[in-house]
Design a protein around this motif. Sequence first.
Motif, short mmCIF file in Angstrom:
data_model
loop_
_atom_site.label_atom_id
_atom_site.label_comp_id
_atom_site.label_asym_id
_atom_site.label_seq_id
_atom_site.Cartn_x
_atom_site.Cartn_y
_atom_site.Cartn_z
N VAL A 180 -10.69 6.19 -5.48
CA VAL A 180 -9.76 6.52 -4.41
C VAL A 180 -9.94 5.62 -3.18
O VAL A 180 -8.97 5.32 -2.48
N TYR A 206 -7.70 2.68 -3.04
CA TYR A 206 -6.31 3.05 -2.78
C TYR A 206 -6.08 3.31 -1.30
O TYR A 206 -5.08 2.86 -0.73
N SER A 247 -3.69 1.18 1.21
CA SER A 247 -2.60 1.84 1.92
C SER A 247 -2.67 1.56 3.42
O SER A 247 -1.65 1.28 4.06
#
Length: 289
Positions: free
Chosen positions: A230, A233, A237
Amino acid sequence: MAPPRHAQADTVAPMSQRPEAENLHRERLELLRHLDRLTDGPMTVLGFVWLGLLVLDLTRGLTPGLQFLSNVIWVLFVLDFLLSFTVAPDKRAYLRSNWLTLVSLLLPALRVLRAIRALRALRLLRATRSLNLVRLLTSLNRGFRAAGRAVRRRGVGYVALLTLLVALVGAAGMLAFEDVPPARESGLTGYVPWLWWTAMVLVTMGSDYFPKTAEGRFLTWLLALYGFAVFGYITASVASFFVGRDQDAEGGEGEVTNAALRRELSALRQEVAALRAALPKREGEEGEP
């Protein structure tokens, strides 16, 4: 020769039963969806409350009032599961897709182990830690489902909420599993230090302390695995957010520049047109005697 009447009846009956069975299947699916929509909001709130009670239970223990509240929520979860299971047209498929929920509902019934914890037997302590690990994972799964109901769009907000839940519950689990002298000597003596330790694991920075119990090591492995999956990610982002803002700013400046260029080009065209209109007159004047 025509077939017997009973044979004709046997062939017609199954054909007439198939549409009825399909209609019943569709009606049950629609009823199950309608039931999920009705219980969506209350189950979401109760899911977060249940997760908060688990954190308190693993870190400080529950007071009699909070224990009663936990039992009431558990009963509501059981009733909701039984109602959905009764309405579901395919029982096996429903159990396959909700087996973790079923396990999380069965575990509170095994709290009889706590009544004899005063014996302090080694096997009993190991069984209690293992039971708490399963409780933690299954309750976290319910928390993920509650987060999925609360955040409909699967974006960075959803991932951030999941990461917050993992950090809070993971720290409580590590405090419950790693209540050992080496951890206390390293300064990990409360929930806040373990929350910091869990956050460092999630951002893949790690810590000097390595878990000593099997449950703590397994939970640390899960935390690190989640962090690797995660953290990239979230970083991408955030980077794309700032890059998008820069592109929007550049786009606005570019529009202003293009407008100015268009005005200058229009003025140049007008000047060229005026010059072309004046050239024939000058050539005619030079050609006269």
